[in-house]
Motif scaffolding. Structure first.
Motif, short mmCIF file in Angstrom:
data_model
loop_
_atom_site.label_atom_id
_atom_site.label_comp_id
_atom_site.label_asym_id
_atom_site.label_seq_id
_atom_site.Cartn_x
_atom_site.Cartn_y
_atom_site.Cartn_z
N VAL A 112 0.83 13.05 -4.58
CA VAL A 112 2.20 12.94 -5.10
C VAL A 112 2.73 14.33 -5.39
O VAL A 112 2.03 15.18 -5.94
N VAL A 113 4.00 14.57 -5.03
CA VAL A 113 4.64 15.85 -5.29
C VAL A 113 5.32 15.80 -6.64
O VAL A 113 6.10 14.89 -6.91
N GLN A 114 5.02 16.76 -7.51
CA GLN A 114 5.69 16.84 -8.80
C GLN A 114 7.10 17.38 -8.63
O GLN A 114 7.30 18.40 -7.98
N GLY A 115 8.07 16.70 -9.22
CA GLY A 115 9.48 17.00 -8.98
C GLY A 115 9.91 18.37 -9.43
O GLY A 115 10.89 18.91 -8.94
N ASN A 116 9.18 18.99 -10.35
CA ASN A 116 9.61 20.28 -10.89
C ASN A 116 8.90 21.46 -10.25
O ASN A 116 8.98 22.57 -10.72
N GLU A 117 8.20 21.22 -9.15
CA GLU A 117 7.48 22.31 -8.51
C GLU A 117 7.86 22.38 -7.04
O GLU A 117 7.90 21.36 -6.34
N PRO A 118 8.15 23.55 -6.48
CA PRO A 118 8.42 23.69 -5.05
C PRO A 118 7.16 23.34 -4.26
O PRO A 118 6.12 23.91 -4.48
N GLN A 119 7.28 22.39 -3.36
CA GLN A 119 6.12 21.93 -2.61
C GLN A 119 6.58 21.56 -1.20
O GLN A 119 7.77 21.53 -0.89
N MET A 120 5.62 21.25 -0.37
CA MET A 120 5.91 20.70 0.94
C MET A 120 5.93 19.19 0.83
O MET A 120 4.95 18.59 0.42
N LEU A 121 7.08 18.58 1.17
CA LEU A 121 7.22 17.14 1.06
C LEU A 121 7.53 16.58 2.45
O LEU A 121 8.61 16.80 2.99
N ASN A 122 6.56 15.85 3.02
CA ASN A 122 6.73 15.29 4.37
C ASN A 122 7.11 16.39 5.36
O ASN A 122 7.97 16.20 6.22
N GLY A 123 6.48 17.54 5.18
CA GLY A 123 6.76 18.63 6.10
C GLY A 123 8.01 19.42 5.77
O GLY A 123 8.40 20.30 6.52
N ILE A 124 8.70 19.13 4.65
CA ILE A 124 9.93 19.82 4.28
C ILE A 124 9.61 20.94 3.31
O ILE A 124 8.98 20.71 2.29
N ASP A 125 10.04 22.10 3.60
CA ASP A 125 9.83 23.23 2.69
C ASP A 125 10.92 23.18 1.63
O ASP A 125 12.08 23.52 1.87
N THR A 126 10.55 22.78 0.42
CA THR A 126 11.54 22.62 -0.64
C THR A 126 11.99 23.97 -1.23
O THR A 126 12.82 24.00 -2.13
N GLY A 150 0.78 -1.22 0.00
CA GLY A 150 0.00 0.00 0.00
C GLY A 150 0.82 1.28 0.00
O GLY A 150 0.24 2.37 0.04
N GLU A 151 2.15 1.18 -0.08
CA GLU A 151 2.96 2.38 -0.14
C GLU A 151 3.06 2.88 -1.58
O GLU A 151 2.81 2.13 -2.53
N TYR A 152 3.43 4.14 -1.73
CA TYR A 152 3.57 4.71 -3.07
C TYR A 152 4.65 5.80 -3.03
O TYR A 152 4.99 6.33 -1.97
N ASP A 153 5.20 6.11 -4.21
CA ASP A 153 6.21 7.16 -4.30
C ASP A 153 5.56 8.51 -3.99
O ASP A 153 4.53 8.86 -4.56
N GLU A 154 6.20 9.24 -3.12
CA GLU A 154 5.68 10.57 -2.79
C GLU A 154 6.15 11.63 -3.77
O GLU A 154 5.69 12.76 -3.72
N VAL A 155 7.07 11.25 -4.65
CA VAL A 155 7.58 12.17 -5.66
C VAL A 155 7.29 11.60 -7.03
O VAL A 155 7.44 10.40 -7.27
N ASP A 156 6.86 12.43 -7.94
CA ASP A 156 6.56 12.01 -9.32
C ASP A 156 7.88 11.86 -10.07
O ASP A 156 8.30 12.73 -10.84
N VAL A 157 8.53 10.72 -9.88
CA VAL A 157 9.86 10.48 -10.41
C VAL A 157 9.89 10.56 -11.93
O VAL A 157 10.82 11.10 -12.53
N TYR A 158 8.89 10.01 -12.59
CA TYR A 158 8.88 9.92 -14.05
C TYR A 158 8.11 11.06 -14.72
O TYR A 158 7.90 11.02 -15.93
N GLU A 159 7.70 12.06 -13.95
CA GLU A 159 6.89 13.17 -14.48
C GLU A 159 5.68 12.62 -15.24
O GLU A 159 5.38 13.00 -16.36
#
Length: 565
Positions: free
Chosen positions: A534-548, A513-522
């Motif tokens: 899912v967080v898109q790799g080319n956009e600044p987002q909050m990932l697991n509470g991390i301010d990218t 039931g786990e999944y990639d939290e980052v859109d690795v393949y766009e």
């Protein structure tokens, strides 16, 4: 020197990919196996309408009512079986295809998270075998339509002298039609699935209008339908099977006949622009058009019975009769030519799309470094000659019967797929883990998820006995075995699914039931990424509470991406 040349040859034929588009080429990945990006998802509702229409506008679907009438069912009962059967086909095809709609991967890759990366070869090899053989058989059947077209132009063709040796169970007339059908189909192999709209449009309109024309002509000439249309129930009173079991047999046969196409539904659903396009096109065509074609076939056959005094269920035979084996008028021959050409054109693209292209995708899963969809499709088409369909169709009737009943083995695969995706994983998978052997949740035990194997066997074990006694023509087979065989698709689907669920409950493994939290393949659009979390790799987002947006956050973000890849 020899090893150097071999290495140079391997480098020359190895596929190349655009690394910026994540099209890495290795033992598990190439351009046609990675999750499809939005730019390649070009199929709207009409593409899926056309895809399923190819399966509907064919000779076998036209002949479907004949099968059930021969069981002793009435016309109304036969059409009821067709309506229910086609509805179930629509339901199961959508169920299986949803993984492709959600995660944009095909059947080849889809099985890796269920069977393990190496274990996925088990369902894959079954599909490849079916693709080879069905491609060959459809080429042979299509050749009969090409032979009708040639006879319409040159009537003497039907009477040509047989130049083939007696050891070949065919004639020159049939063989020439087969060769021409094969050759004329080859150009379709170079059309990529993203560009299928035009072939779908042409074949759907051409063959659809041809079938309607046959119905209008036959009703006009016959001034109504013949006695076949009013056929009532003819089940003998001393029959060992009652109405309900014969209806169950018919429904199972309809689903089983398209089981191969249902199993690899994700291969084509991944091209959808949105799930609603798939659902709309599938419902309109797989169910509605599928039922209408069977109805048209019944009407035409009934009307032509009144015209010719005989029942012609096979369109090539009927078309030959319509032009009196080439001796008819020029108008009759011209009409037959265009009708036969419509059937043949649809058969060509159906064969290429449903068998050659599907086979190409499956072969790409076996040899990703060297085979993509196009190369695999060409190889599947070349294998037609190895399969020798003139032997299979004209001689090995038992083998073809077994092949038609292969859903006995495919439905358990589907049961395992559905339970794993919907119940165990809750629709979540780790895309990046499907393309590597280290640090992955899908390697299981030496690349094989052993839980899938006994679950699959438990699905077909109860029904294989019924298949054997039915195909073997036993005069008094055990009723219990035959009853299970009449429900083979549903039995296999639910038994294997249940066993697989229980085995995973007793012997759980991490990562479910786990999944990639980052859109690795766009892979995803912004809307899809948001719905999946899912967080898109080319956009600044909050990932697991991390301010990218922050420097420290960017470093943490890059570390997560590296671990994911």
């Amino acid at each position: 020197m020899g090893s150097l040349r071999l290495r140079q040859l391997k480098e020359k034929i190895q596929l190349k990919g655009d690394e910026e588009e994540h099209e890495q080429v290795d033992s598990w990945s190439n351009r046609d196996l990675i999750p499809l990006p939005p730019s390649r998802r070009t199929w709207g509702w009409f593409h899926f309408f056309g895809y399923w229409t190819l399966n509907s506008l064919n000779v076998s679907n036209w002949q479907t009512p004949n099968t059930f009438l021969s069981y002793g069912l009435s016309v109304g009962q036969s059409m009821m079986v067709i309506v229910v059967g086609k509805l179930l086909v629509t339901f199961f095809s959508t169920l299986i295809a949803w993984c492709g709609l959600r995660w944009h991967i095909g059947f080849t890759v889809q099985n890796r998270y269920t069977w393990g990366l190496r274990g996925s070869y088990i369902p894959l090899l079954q599909r490849i075998l079916l693709n080879f053989i069905w491609c060959a058989i459809q080429c042979w059947n299509g050749g009969r339509l090409i032979a009708v077209c040639i006879t319409a132009i040159w009537p003497s063709f039907a009477k040509m002298h047989n130049t083939l040796p007696s050891s070949m169970p065919t004639t020159t007339y049939q063989f020439v039609g087969f060769v021409l059908f094969w050759v004329l189909s080859v150009p379709f192999l170079f059309v990529r699935p993203e560009k299928f709209r035009l072939p779908f449009l042409i074949t759907s309109i051409y063959c659809g209008l041809g079938m309607l024309s046959m119905m209008i002509w036959s009703l006009s000439v016959a001034k109504g339908v013949g006695p076949l249309w009013t056929t009532g129930q003819t089940i003998p009173e001393n029959s060992s099977w009652n109405l309900h079991w014969l209806e169950m047999k018919g429904i199972n046969q309809i689903i089983g006949g398209i089981a191969a196409g249902i199993t690899n539904g994700s291969d084509f659903s991944r091209y959808a622009r949105s799930p609603k396009n798939y659902v709309l096109g599938t419902v309109l065509s797989a169910w509605v058009t599928g039922v209408l074609v069977s109805l048209v076939g019944l009407v035409v056959t009934a009307a032509c019975q009144k015209i010719y005094g005989e029942v012609y269920w096979n369109p090539p035979d009927l078309l030959m009769r319509m032009m009196d084996s080439g001796e008819g008028s020029s108008k009759a021959r011209a009409g037959v030519f265009f009708l036969a050409a419509g059937f043949a054109l649809t058969g060509m693209f159906e064969n290429v799309c449903g068998n050659a292209v599907a086979g190409g995708i499956d072969l790409a899963g076996l040899f990703p470094r060297y085979l993509d969809i196009r190369r695999g499709a060409i190889l599947t088409f070349v294998a037609v000659w190895v399969c020798q369909p003139w032997q299979l169709v004209n001689k090995a009737a038992t083998f073809v019967s077994v092949l038609s009943s292969f859903s006995v083995f495919l439905s358990p695969i589907m049961g395992v797929m559905v339970v794993d995706f919907y119940l165990l994983r809750k629709g979540r998978i780790q895309l990046s883990h499907l393309y590597r052997t280290k640090d992955t949740s899908y390697w299981f035990t030496k690349g094989v998820n052993w839980r899938a194997i006994p679950a699959w066997i438990c699905g077909w074990a109860p029904t294989i006995g019924g298949l054997v006694v039915t195909v073997g023509g036993s005069s008094s087979p055990p009723r219990g075995l035959v009853k299970l065989y009449y429900m083979a698709f549903l039995v296999g689907f639910f038994v294997s699914g249940t066993v697989f669920y229980l085995l995973n409950w007793i012997f759980p493994y991490p990562g479910m039931g786990e999944y990639d939290e980052v859109d690795v393949y766009e892979t995803f659009t912004p809307q899809e990424a948001a719905s999946l979390g899912v967080v898109q790799g080319n956009e600044p987002q909050m990932l697991n509470g991390i301010d990218t947006d922050s420097e420290h956050g960017k470093l943490q973000h890059e570390t997560i991406v590296e671990k994911t890849v």
